[in-house]
Design an enzyme around this catalytic site. Structure first.
Site, PDB file in Angstrom:
ATOM      1  CE  LYS A  37      23.567   0.132  31.175  1.00 16.86           C
ATOM      2  NZ  LYS A  37      24.266  -0.495  29.789  1.00 16.86           N
ATOM      3  CG  ASP A  65      27.730   1.251  29.720  1.00 19.40           C
ATOM      4  OD1 ASP A  65      28.804   1.590  30.028  1.00 19.40           O
ATOM      5  OD2 ASP A  65      27.192   0.166  30.081  1.00 19.40           O
ATOM      6  CE  LYS A  67      30.642  -1.913  30.198  1.00 18.96           C
ATOM      7  NZ  LYS A  67      29.267  -1.685  29.649  1.00 18.96           N
ATOM      8  NE  ARG A 211      19.735  -8.804  31.518  1.00 18.72           N
ATOM      9  CZ  ARG A 211      20.996  -9.651  31.476  1.00 18.72           C
ATOM     10  NH1 ARG A 211      21.014 -10.674  30.673  1.00 18.72           N
ATOM     11  NH2 ARG A 211      22.134  -9.356  31.930  1.00 18.72           N
TER      12      ARG A 211
END
Length: 233
Positions: A37, A65, A67, A211
């Site tokens: 991503k 991604d 949005k 993360r």
């Protein structure tokens, strides 16, 4: 001996400062990860170029991604331009007019509608003057409306995945869940989280992990541990 391909149910979020750092991380992860991503935060740091390189030169699947949210004509134009690169997934906000516009220009790219961000809770929605109601119910309602508007799938937290999967409108649709944390991992800015196995068992097709992998002492080992967890499902 033929190596087993990486399970593409795991999508690794390359939330890195720039494309160079993202490519270095992808090199460290190697064949442990097949799906990445790339989000809005890296867009000005060469994120789209990185996406294209990972797809074209390394054979990786790509989830953009972005949005997207705007008037219909602008969303349609943006989606048409991004879809030309042939990546797998692209996010837009789940408002029906946005989803409808995106669906008209998507080509072979699958449009995923954001329901409610997994970093938000009811207090955040109140601060934003969002409609009253229990957050899980709002997520499921937004998911149903996004499917009706033409979304190929939705982004939702693992805690709402089962309710979305139960919708009649969800047959044949994708559920992609961020807010996934291996057992013992820090929550960071996520508020509605589950483990990788729990998310898949709840009905998710893909999980997104960032993360806990790229901040690990050994990112490849962290990715392989998640792959091993998924292999048991």
């Amino acid at each position: 001996m033929t190596k087993t391909p990486a399970d593409d149910r795991l999508i690794v979020a390359l939330d890195m400062p720039d494309a160079l750092a993202g490519l270095q991380m992808a090199d460290r992860l190697g064949d442990a990860v097949s799906f990445y991503k790339i989000g809005l935060g890296m867009l000005t740091g060469g994120g789209l170029a990185l996406a294209n390189e990972l797809k074209d030169d390394h054979g990786k699947r790509i989830f953009l991604d972005m949005k997207l949210f705007d008037i219909g004509a602008t969303v349609e134009a943006a989606v048409r331009g991004l879809a030309a690169f042939g990546h797998d997934f692209l996010t837009v906000h789940g408002d029906p007019h946005v989803v409808t516009a995106a669906a008209q220009a998507k080509g072979d790219t699958k449009i995923l509608a954001v329901t409610i961000l997994t970093s938000l809770d009811r207090a955040d929605l109140d601060a934003g003057l969002m409609v009253a109601g229990d957050l899980p119910d709002l997520v499921v309602t937004r998911a149903a409306r996004a499917f009706e508007a033409g979304a190929d799938g939705v982004i939702a937290s693992p805690r709402e995945a089962a309710s979305i999967r139960a919708l009649p409108e969800a047959v044949g649709k994708l559920i992609v869940t961020p807010g996934v944390r291996p057992s013992g991992a820090a929550l960071g800015d996520q508020k509605r989280v589950e483990t990788p196995a729990a998310a898949i068992q709840a009905g998710a097709n893909h999980i997104v992990v960032g993360r806990p992998i790229h901040q690990a002492a050994d990112p490849r080992a962290a990715a392989l541990a998640i792959q091993a967890e998924l292999a048991g499902i």
